[in-house]
Design an enzyme around this catalytic site. Structure first.
Site, PDB file in Angstrom:
ATOM      1  N   HIS A 294       0.941  -1.199  -0.041  1.00  0.00           N
ATOM      2  CA  HIS A 294      -0.023  -0.044  -0.112  1.00  0.00           C
ATOM      3  C   HIS A 294       0.905   1.337  -0.067  1.00  0.00           C
ATOM      4  CE1 HIS A 294       0.908  -0.864   4.329  1.00  0.00           C
ATOM      5  NE2 HIS A 294       0.230   0.512   4.570  1.00  0.00           N
TER       6      HIS A 294
ATOM      7  N   HIS B 142       1.451   3.938   2.123  1.00  0.00           N
ATOM      8  CA  HIS B 142       2.025   4.489   2.917  1.00  0.00           C
ATOM      9  C   HIS B 142       3.465   4.642   2.952  1.00  0.00           C
ATOM     10  CE1 HIS B 142      -1.777   4.313   5.784  1.00  0.00           C
ATOM     11  NE2 HIS B 142      -1.815   5.194   4.934  1.00  0.00           N
TER      12      HIS B 142
ATOM     13  N   ASP C 189       5.929   4.316   5.146  1.00  0.00           N
ATOM     14  CA  ASP C 189       6.749   3.118   5.697  1.00  0.00           C
ATOM     15  C   ASP C 189       6.966   2.021   4.959  1.00  0.00           C
ATOM     16  OD1 ASP C 189       4.076   2.986   6.415  1.00  0.00           O
ATOM     17  OD2 ASP C 189       4.681   2.317   8.466  1.00  0.00           O
ATOM     18  N   HIS C 190       6.068   1.846   3.861  1.00  0.00           N
ATOM     19  CA  HIS C 190       5.977   0.460   3.117  1.00  0.00           C
ATOM     20  C   HIS C 190       6.454   0.688   1.593  1.00  0.00           C
ATOM     21  CE1 HIS C 190       3.666  -1.950   5.944  1.00  0.00           C
ATOM     22  NE2 HIS C 190       3.521  -0.683   6.523  1.00  0.00           N
TER      23      HIS C 190
ATOM     24  N   HIS D 111      -7.851  -0.356   5.107  1.00  0.00           N
ATOM     25  CA  HIS D 111      -6.592   0.706   5.699  1.00  0.00           C
ATOM     26  C   HIS D 111      -6.110   1.543   4.697  1.00  0.00           C
ATOM     27  CE1 HIS D 111      -3.123   1.282   8.154  1.00  0.00           C
ATOM     28  NE2 HIS D 111      -2.185   1.281   7.270  1.00  0.00           N
TER      29      HIS D 111
ATOM     30  N   ASP E 176      -0.434  -3.785   6.064  1.00  0.00           N
ATOM     31  CA  ASP E 176      -1.145  -3.496   7.446  1.00  0.00           C
ATOM     32  C   ASP E 176      -2.774  -3.690   7.250  1.00  0.00           C
ATOM     33  OD1 ASP E 176       1.083  -2.442   8.031  1.00  0.00           O
ATOM     34  OD2 ASP E 176       0.545  -0.282   7.709  1.00  0.00           O
TER      35      ASP E 176
ATOM     36  N   HIS F  20       3.954  -5.099  10.467  1.00  0.00           N
ATOM     37  CA  HIS F  20       4.719  -4.643  11.566  1.00  0.00           C
ATOM     38  C   HIS F  20       4.625  -5.657  12.614  1.00  0.00           C
ATOM     39  CE1 HIS F  20       4.468  -0.324  10.473  1.00  0.00           C
ATOM     40  NE2 HIS F  20       3.376  -0.812   9.720  1.00  0.00           N
TER      41      HIS F  20
END
Length: 310
Positions: free
Chosen positions: A87, A89, A91-92, A166, A191, A229
């Site tokens: 996705h 975001h 941090d990914h 999400h 996530d 995570h």
């Protein structure tokens, strides 16, 4: 840091001795040509290398810290030939630009002969590779949608599962070894699905999360879960307040106590036993939430988890 090796079997996964090195661990199927190496790239964020061992080719999943992932790839002796992003975001997906050429370094200067000035010319540190992701993923080269398929190396088949909630562009990736069709492989859930939990509903509804988790529940029970995570300890603490008499949650609690790194230690079958967000039809969960309809149960569970401080 330390590295942890874990054997990837068709049912349960057992830990092997700890060795010194980069904090990563591998999961392998006996007689399989597929290997998964999770890499902890921040306090709780996982990236992964999905390796086709015979060809020495790998895909990087949810890259954030490119240098950490590259160090593990070098240690494994593999070449990164593709990127996979669950996705959008940061941090990914934050490392995608380094692989697609949209961000390049270091600077090399060339001479403008006419003006006799130095002109910066950017050269990519990393090879340009295809990056697969949903519609909102930055720096992707290949758009994937529900039901899409592609391969990594010669032996790894990847199937895309749209799981919006999400984020709207969330995609989970089911990976299997084509040379060993009896093995159910693994699923990268980003996530959407965590061990014992699920992601927040940032861009979707409770009904969408229920639909997405129900889709993942149709995968073979021994499909190994690789999530985005390390949230297992908090998830199981919450689950104990919802289903305190569920013995499976007791097993998850023990797993979290004994392993600082838990990704790859659960299967879809396990999640259906101990993940309260995948057990909306259970009487105990309906009583706690005061709801009956799955969407309403899911919505209340998420509200309770958001406010949980245990």
């Amino acid at each position: 840091m330390t590295a942890l090796s874990i054997a990837f079997r068709t049912s349960r996964i057992s830990s092997a001795p700890i060795r010194v090195g980069i904090r990563a661990f591998s999961s392998t199927v006996k007689a399989s040509k597929m290997k998964v190496v999770p890499v902890l790239v921040s306090a709780d964020n996982y990236a992964y290398l999905l390796i086709d061992e015979p060809t020495g080719k790998a895909a990087v999943v949810d890259v954030l810290d490119v240098e950490k992932v590259q160090a593990v790839a070098d240690k494994e002796g593999v070449s990164i030939v593709a990127g996979i992003t669950t996705h959008h975001h940061q941090d990914h997906s934050g490392g995608n630009k380094a692989y697609t050429g949209a961000q390049r370094a270091p600077l090399i200067y060339t001479i403008d002969i006419v003006k006799f000035t130095l002109i910066p010319f950017k050269v990519s540190t990393y090879p340009s590779i295809p990056v697969y992701g949903g519609f909102d993923v930055p720096a992707k080269t290949d758009l994937v949608e529900d039901g899409g398929e592609f391969t990594v190396g010669d032996n790894i088949h990847v199937r895309c599962l749209a799981t919006p909630c999400h984020t709207k562009d969330s995609i989970c990736f089911h990976v299997t070894d084509t040379s060993n069709k009896s093995q159910s492989g693994g699923v990268f859930t980003g996530d959407t699905l965590f061990l014992g939990g699920c992601g927040r509903f940032f861009e979707g509804t409770a009904e969408q999360m229920h639909t997405s988790l129900s889709k993942l529940a149709t995968l073979p029970d021994n499909t190994v879960v690789y999530n985005g995570h390390e949230y297992t300890a908090g998830n199981v603490a919450f689950a104990k307040t919802i289903e305190p008499d569920n013995p499976a949650i007791g097993r998850l609690f023990k797993l979290a106590q004994e392993n600082k790194v838990t990704t790859g230690l659960s299967t879809i079958g396990d999640e259906k036993e101990w993940n309260v967000f995948m057990r909306l039809d259970k009487d105990a969960i309906k009583r706690v939430t005061g709801a009956e309809e799955p969407g309403a149960v899911m919505n209340k569970l998420r509200e309770l988890k958001n406010n949980f401080r245990g």
